[in-house]
Design a protein around this motif. Structure first.
Motif, short mmCIF file in Angstrom:
data_model
loop_
_atom_site.label_atom_id
_atom_site.label_comp_id
_atom_site.label_asym_id
_atom_site.label_seq_id
_atom_site.Cartn_x
_atom_site.Cartn_y
_atom_site.Cartn_z
N ILE B 129 10.60 -20.70 -25.01
CA ILE B 129 10.24 -22.01 -24.94
C ILE B 129 10.30 -22.48 -23.40
O ILE B 129 9.27 -23.21 -23.11
N MET B 130 11.19 -21.96 -22.76
CA MET B 130 11.00 -22.37 -21.26
C MET B 130 9.68 -21.74 -20.90
O MET B 130 8.90 -22.26 -19.87
N PHE B 131 9.13 -20.55 -21.26
CA PHE B 131 7.95 -19.95 -20.82
C PHE B 131 6.72 -20.69 -21.10
O PHE B 131 5.72 -20.87 -20.38
N ILE B 132 6.86 -21.36 -22.37
CA ILE B 132 5.76 -22.19 -22.66
C ILE B 132 5.65 -23.47 -21.84
O ILE B 132 4.64 -23.77 -21.33
N PHE B 133 6.83 -24.07 -21.53
CA PHE B 133 6.76 -25.31 -20.47
C PHE B 133 6.26 -24.67 -18.96
O PHE B 133 5.65 -25.42 -18.18
N TRP B 134 6.83 -23.28 -18.72
CA TRP B 134 6.45 -22.75 -17.40
C TRP B 134 4.73 -22.86 -17.40
O TRP B 134 4.27 -23.29 -16.36
N GLU B 135 4.10 -22.22 -18.55
CA GLU B 135 2.79 -22.31 -18.37
C GLU B 135 2.06 -23.74 -18.49
O GLU B 135 1.00 -23.67 -17.75
N LEU B 136 2.72 -24.57 -19.19
CA LEU B 136 2.32 -26.04 -19.14
C LEU B 136 2.22 -26.50 -17.62
O LEU B 136 1.43 -27.14 -17.18
N THR B 137 3.24 -26.18 -16.84
CA THR B 137 3.07 -26.62 -15.40
C THR B 137 2.02 -25.80 -14.74
O THR B 137 1.55 -26.72 -14.01
N SER B 138 1.71 -24.52 -14.97
CA SER B 138 0.83 -23.88 -14.21
C SER B 138 -0.72 -24.78 -14.47
O SER B 138 -1.49 -25.12 -13.66
N ILE B 139 -0.76 -25.12 -15.78
CA ILE B 139 -1.96 -25.76 -16.43
C ILE B 139 -2.17 -27.21 -15.75
O ILE B 139 -3.08 -27.53 -15.15
N SER B 140 -1.12 -27.97 -15.81
CA SER B 140 -1.23 -29.43 -14.98
C SER B 140 -1.27 -29.20 -13.77
O SER B 140 -2.07 -30.11 -13.16
N SER B 141 -0.83 -27.97 -13.10
CA SER B 141 -1.06 -27.89 -11.57
C SER B 141 -2.55 -27.96 -11.35
O SER B 141 -3.24 -28.06 -10.51
N SER B 167 -1.01 -15.00 -13.88
CA SER B 167 -0.87 -13.50 -14.01
C SER B 167 0.85 -13.30 -13.79
O SER B 167 1.26 -12.61 -14.62
N GLY B 168 1.22 -13.92 -12.97
CA GLY B 168 2.92 -13.84 -12.78
C GLY B 168 3.68 -14.15 -13.83
O GLY B 168 4.66 -13.51 -14.26
N ALA B 169 2.92 -15.34 -14.72
CA ALA B 169 3.59 -15.65 -15.90
C ALA B 169 3.62 -14.63 -17.15
O ALA B 169 4.40 -14.47 -17.89
N LEU B 170 2.48 -14.06 -16.94
CA LEU B 170 2.33 -12.80 -18.04
C LEU B 170 3.37 -12.05 -17.75
O LEU B 170 4.04 -11.40 -18.70
N ALA B 171 3.61 -11.56 -16.63
CA ALA B 171 4.87 -10.59 -16.14
C ALA B 171 6.09 -11.07 -16.77
O ALA B 171 6.82 -10.54 -17.26
N LEU B 172 6.34 -12.55 -16.38
CA LEU B 172 7.57 -13.18 -17.01
C LEU B 172 7.45 -13.20 -18.27
O LEU B 172 8.62 -12.75 -18.78
N LEU B 173 6.70 -13.21 -19.05
CA LEU B 173 6.74 -13.03 -20.46
C LEU B 173 7.14 -11.54 -21.03
O LEU B 173 8.02 -11.53 -21.69
N PHE B 209 12.06 -6.76 -12.54
CA PHE B 209 10.77 -6.79 -11.67
C PHE B 209 9.64 -7.63 -12.41
O PHE B 209 9.08 -8.44 -11.59
N LEU B 210 9.47 -7.55 -13.56
CA LEU B 210 8.73 -8.48 -14.43
C LEU B 210 9.15 -9.89 -14.28
O LEU B 210 8.27 -10.97 -14.04
N VAL B 211 10.31 -10.11 -14.35
CA VAL B 211 10.98 -11.59 -14.12
C VAL B 211 10.59 -12.17 -12.93
O VAL B 211 10.08 -13.25 -12.68
N LEU B 212 10.77 -11.33 -11.89
CA LEU B 212 10.58 -11.53 -10.56
C LEU B 212 9.25 -12.01 -10.05
O LEU B 212 8.80 -12.58 -9.52
N GLY B 213 8.20 -11.04 -10.97
CA GLY B 213 6.88 -11.30 -11.09
C GLY B 213 6.39 -12.63 -11.24
O GLY B 213 5.64 -13.50 -10.49
N GLY B 214 7.02 -13.32 -12.18
CA GLY B 214 6.98 -14.63 -12.39
C GLY B 214 7.30 -15.52 -11.45
O GLY B 214 6.71 -16.46 -11.18
N ALA B 215 8.79 -15.42 -11.03
CA ALA B 215 9.37 -16.30 -10.04
C ALA B 215 8.67 -16.18 -8.69
O ALA B 215 8.42 -17.08 -8.24
N PHE B 216 8.39 -15.07 -8.24
CA PHE B 216 7.59 -15.10 -7.02
C PHE B 216 6.40 -15.66 -6.82
O PHE B 216 5.87 -16.31 -5.75
N THR B 217 5.34 -15.49 -7.84
CA THR B 217 4.23 -16.19 -7.88
C THR B 217 4.35 -17.71 -7.83
O THR B 217 3.70 -18.55 -7.30
N LYS B 218 5.41 -18.20 -8.89
CA LYS B 218 5.50 -19.61 -9.03
C LYS B 218 5.86 -20.15 -7.64
O LYS B 218 5.41 -21.17 -7.37
#
Lengths: 117, 771, 138
Positions: B129-141, B167-173, B209-218
């Motif tokens: 669920i957090m990931f879905i909101f995460w993506e929503l922030t990318s889209i609204s941004s 693409s970071g979010a994909l890694a996060l997922l 590292f995948l989780v960090l991929g999401g966090a570092f890009t964001k």
């Protein structure tokens, strides 16, 4: 009959694909119709053939008694037949319209719309 | 109620178009009340009453462990208050700043959705669920950066931000799923309780590292930082809100939230410290090269993000405390400074620091706010930023993996921070008056009230740190695995720690910063001249990969989509043939096919009729003949249905055949005659291909039917269809009851086909520019 | 295509076919039949009529624009699924009345759903046929 029906299905697939590969629009439509029949028979055959015993629960029983036909493929095919009709009608009209606009029913002459730089 | 509060932004976004019917001004004020009321709700319901750890849960997809679990703990509360608090200032500010903008309504839609999704990130306990909101922030941004979508540069920046964070979010997922594989849990609260299992797993490093991929890009860490300065194309309130106070902190949020699970692992601490340190230094240096006010602020934000990452990397309770304090202080002063930058832009028409100076005479209130914020940023004594800097130094001086190098980097970055504070907030307001065009004017009340409040909060928290002290201590125990109670209760914030090393270092930083500022003209001239070679910049790599992507897309389209239907179908058939026959001949035993099946004479007749009619259709040269033969095929297929226990199918097929014939009769003479276009060689080739596919299908059917048929479903329907479905015709019960949703979908498709026919025929030639 | 025989026959066939289609629809739950077949038979009846008397006459006889039939049918099918909401069940949960009616047997939401299917099928078939024949005529 399973073997015979499998062969007939193979023939229908052959005819369908052969016609779909033609350049004449009308033949492509016929090909689509053949493919529809072939796919329905394929599902029907794979659901196993049960001669003369529809998937009914007879009057007086609470549950179905063997032998009875597999009901799920039938439900699938039933809607597929009707949807096939809708697709057919749409394809006929689409091709007719294309024929009117391009002035030819040669599919190769339609490719100009697909070209990319 | 918590769930409702999180989603209220989305609800408001749906109402915005209707609110704007009452006029722009009232609508924007009403919408701005939403973050304010949310802020008050969180403050009074959770902050003051100390009602923390409150959770709500709704089952969403229990089979996969994806449920709407929302938790409000101290750590989430800090974020929730920042999001809604800065949000309130930004919403009010925008109602004036963008008052004349034609798309003000859209702006409020996007930013409300953003606020909701950001609240969703910080309150979701469930990772998906957090990931879905995460993506929503990318889209609204994306939508907000591209708000001025008529400008090429805005579109470019919007795409860049979306692609990098996406693409970071994909890694996060992928990382979330790996964590699920390791632990079998989907909730942060559960995952954080089992660091031992996670860190001993072989999948630990990939997951981390995948989780960090999401966090570092964001959170725009090096080398993914380049989208953030470009994101300054967005309207200034957006930059203040998304790209400094909230969204870019989502990565920091995530790293700290998941810290208990990774804490203590040497890889985790090393990675965070190195990336954080590099980002911090690089960004501080880049900030000095800028002349655009907003870009300076963007790079200092980057530098702070690096600092926060580094602090999580140091990983002691003290570092966590420093991280939280620094984060709150930064949200307050940076939000203020961005809004001030917008006010300067609004008042003077430029954001170039070389063109402005001495604005305090024209914008006195803004000047006060800016000075307070700049002091907090530089870490001047009574402000909250000072406490942050003290804690930062203390944490960096603690024993850590890199010894005094860490402190050296932190010290340098803080020094640059002082310089940047002077450049961005002091010099525009003091010194000789300098402005490009007409006389600058002060911002309006709706604009400045927000940033004045945030600026004074920085002072208030500095003077009375006990307001936040308690909650920060609790938040540290939320993000630190097994924090001893003694440590937690001894954590308190104070402005004055007595004369010690840290105080001395703080003062040294300030003094050195002031010295640099005095000689800034010469220094800037040198720094602006030094340019990194272009090929070293990660943004070049981004541009290159985008152009490679487009070129390869063009190439594959050109090869595959060459405009000949025959080629497409041939390709599909050959693929089908290869894949099917490969698996048929390698994985299965063809000898199971039994060629003995009892056959009666009428079955042979039916098969023969279908075969002959089929050949007739293919060989026929007349259209009417073909239609008739096709009808025969259909009728006899129906006969097969009726013999083998499918009366419903037979009836449907008969009626459809009737209608098809009518359809063809109606259009047949409008259709072109049968033509032979293809060459003989093509025809032979196609015939062989089609026969091969047909043969494969036959073998496939025989293979399948030679195996035992599973009977669970058949038995289930046979047993229950009368008792549960109250019908004796099982097929019909499946259609209208068991699988009614499918049937509903199918009749919708049918309706669309009918509408498609109608639309196609009513479309006039000249509507489309033909003829 | 004006043929006295066809026209006379159609006059009698149409009501009979329509009646038959209703019969198929309502007995569909227990015997061969159902919304799809019933709808197809009913539209075949109108198609026959339009061949005998022309599309304009067939349209006049139908009175309703087929698109409205499509919409009505879809709404009906959707609504039949939503009845379950009244007792807080998930979408499409079947609800049955306890009364036994002569001719229909028990009444329930699946029957309503089938009625929706029936109307949609008539709507789409006639929409397609009418549109195509109109395009062909002038």
């Amino acid at each position: 009959m399973t073997l015979l029906l499998a062969i007939v299905t193979g023939i229908l697939f052959t005819a369908g694909f052969y016609l779909v590969l033609r350049r004449s629009l009308v033949k492509v439509i016929f090909g689509l119709m053949f493919l529809g029949h072939a796919a329905n028979l394929l599902i029907f055959n794979i659901g196993r053939l049960t001669k003369g015993a529809p998937a009914f629960i007879l009057e007086g029983n609470q549950t179905a008694v063997e032998p009875y036909a597999e009901p799920i493929p039938q439900a699938l095919i039933l809607t597929a037949i009707v949807i096939g009709f809708g697709v057919q009608a749409f394809a006929i009209v689409l091709f007719k319209k294309a024929y009117q606009m391009i002035g030819s029913d040669d599919i190769n002459s339609l490719k100009s719309t697909d070209r990319i730089a | 109620m918590l769930l409702f509060s999180v989603l209220s932004g989305i609800i408001v976004a749906c109402l915005v178009p209707f609110l704007f019917k009452f006029g722009r001004k009232p609508a924007s004020i009403i919408i701005s009340m939403v973050p304010l009321s949310l802020f008050l709700y969180y403050l009074f319901n959770f902050g003051i009453t100390d009602n923390l750890g409150y959770s709500e849960s709704i089952e969403f997809f229990p089979a996969l462990g994806v449920n709407l679990n929302f938790v409000m703990d101290s750590y989430a509360l800090i974020f929730a208050l920042i999001i809604t608090g800065i949000g309130t200032a930004v919403f009010f500010y925008s109602s004036y700043y963008l008052a004349e903008h034609p798309y003000l309504d859209r702006f409020y839609i996007y930013i409300s959705i953003f606020m909701a999704s950001m609240l969703g990130i910080v309150t979701s306990d469930n990772m998906v669920i957090m990931f879905i909101f995460w993506e929503l922030t990318s889209i609204s941004s994306f939508l907000l950066i591209g708000f001025k979508h008529r400008e090429e540069k805005s579109r470019y920046s919007a795409w860049q931000a979306l692609l990098v964070t996406g693409s970071g979010a994909l890694a996060l997922l992928a990382g979330i799923l790996l964590l699920y594989v390791i632990t079998g849990k989907m909730n942060f609260s559960e995952i954080n309780a089992m660091p031992g299992i996670i860190q001993s797993s072989t999948l630990f490093l990939p997951a981390m590292f995948l989780v960090l991929g999401g966090a570092f890009t964001k959170s725009a860490q090096m080398p993914f930082h380049f989208w953030l300065p470009n994101a300054m194309e967005a309207p200034t309130p957006v930059s203040a809100y998304l790209h400094s106070a909230t969204m870019v902190k989502a990565g920091i949020y995530l790293m700290a939230r998941i810290n208990p699970a990774f804490q203590g692992a040497i890889e985790w601490e090393t990675t965070l410290t190195i990336f954080g340190g590099i980002t911090m230094l690089f960004a501080a240096y880049m900030a000095l090269k800028q002349t655009d006010l907003k870009r300076i602020l963007a790079y200092t934000t980057l530098s702070v993000l690096g600092t926060l990452t580094l602090l999580i990397g140091i990983g002691t309770p003290l570092a966590m405390q420093a991280m939280l304090v620094y984060l709150i202080a930064h949200a307050l002063y940076k939000g203020t400074l961005f809004l001030v930058a917008g006010a300067i832009d609004h008042g003077t028409g430029t954001r170039n620091i070389d063109e402005i100076g001495g604005l305090r005479k024209f914008m006195p209130i803004t000047a006060v706010a800016a000075t307070l914020a700049a002091f907090s940023m530089a870490g001047v004594l009574p402000l909250f930023g000072f406490i942050g800097k003290e804690l930062l130094y203390e944490a960096a001086l603690q024993p850590n993996l890199f010894g005094y190098t860490t402190f050296a980097i932190v010290f340098l970055a803080a020094l640059f921070g002082v310089v940047a504070a002077g450049m961005s907030a002091i010099f525009p307001f003091f010194g000789q008056a300098k402005y490009p065009n007409s006389k600058p004017h002060e911002a309006s009340f709706t604009m400045y009230s927000g940033y004045v409040i945030t600026a004074f909060l920085g002072l208030l928290f500095g003077l009375l740190p006990m307001i936040v002290s308690d909650n920060v201590a609790k938040a540290v125990s939320d993000i630190y695995y097994n924090l001893p109670v003694a440590v937690s209760s001894s954590m308190y914030l104070a402005l004055w720690h007595g004369f010690n090393l840290v105080l001395f270092l703080s003062l040294a930083t300030l003094a050195l910063g002031i010295v640099i500022l005095m000689f800034r003209k010469k220094l800037f001239a040198i720094i602006r001249k030094i340019n990194l070679p272009e090929y070293l910049l990660p943004s070049k790599g981004y541009d290159m990969s985008i152009s490679i992507l487009i070129a390869s897309a063009r190439l594959t389209t050109k090869v595959l989509q060459n405009g000949y239907l025959r080629n497409y179908i041939t390709l599909i058939l050959i693929t089908l043939l290869i894949l099917t026959s490969y698996s048929l001949f390698t994985f299965s035993d063809l000898s199971v096919i039994s060629l003995y099946h009892p056959v009666t004479i009428y079955e042979i007749i039916i098969a023969a009729i279908i075969t002959i009619s089929t050949i007739l259709v293919v060989k026929s040269s007349g259209r009417l003949q073909a239609v008739a033969a096709l009808g025969v095929v259909g009728i006899f297929v129906a006969v097969v249905f009726s013999i083998y226990g499918a009366p419903d199918l037979a009836m449907t097929q008969y009626s459809i055949e009737t209608l098809t014939v009518i359809l063809f009769v109606l259009v047949i003479y409008k259709l072109p005659k049968f033509m032979h276009y293809s060459k003989f060689s093509h025809r032979m080739q196609d015939f062989f291909l089609a026969s091969a596919v047909g043969l494969t299908m036959t073998i496939l059917i025989l293979m399948v039917t030679a195996n035992e048929m599973p009977t669970e479903f058949k038995e289930y329907y046979g047993k229950t269809s009368y008792l549960l479905g109250k019908g004796r015709n099982i097929v019909n019960v499946i259609l209208v009851d068991y699988r009614a949703l499918d049937t509903l979908g199918e009749i919708v498709v049918l309706s669309l086909a009918a509408l498609g026919v109608f639309a196609l025929l009513k479309l006039k030639k000249d509507d489309r520019g033909f003829e | 295509m004006k043929s006295i025989i066809l026209q006379t026959a159609t006059r009698y066939l149409l009501p009979m076919l329509l009646l038959f289609s209703f019969f198929l629809l309502f007995r569909g739950h227990n015997s061969p039949g159902g919304g799809f077949v019933g709808g197809l038979v009913a539209s075949a009846a109108y198609a026959l009529y339009s061949i005998a008397f022309g599309v304009e006459e067939a349209k006049k006889l139908l009175r309703i624009e087929p698109v409205y039939l499509i919409a009505t049918g879809l709404m009906l099918a959707l609504f039949s699924g939503m009845i379950a909401f009244f007792s807080f069940d998930t979408f499409m949960t079947a609800k049955w009345s306890d009364l036994n009616f002569p001719l229909f047997g028990k009444l329930g939401t699946p029957l309503l759903f089938d009625l929706g299917v029936y109307i949609v099928v008539i709507g789409i078939t006639l929409k397609i046929l009418f549109t195509i024949s109109e395009e062909v005529k002038p």
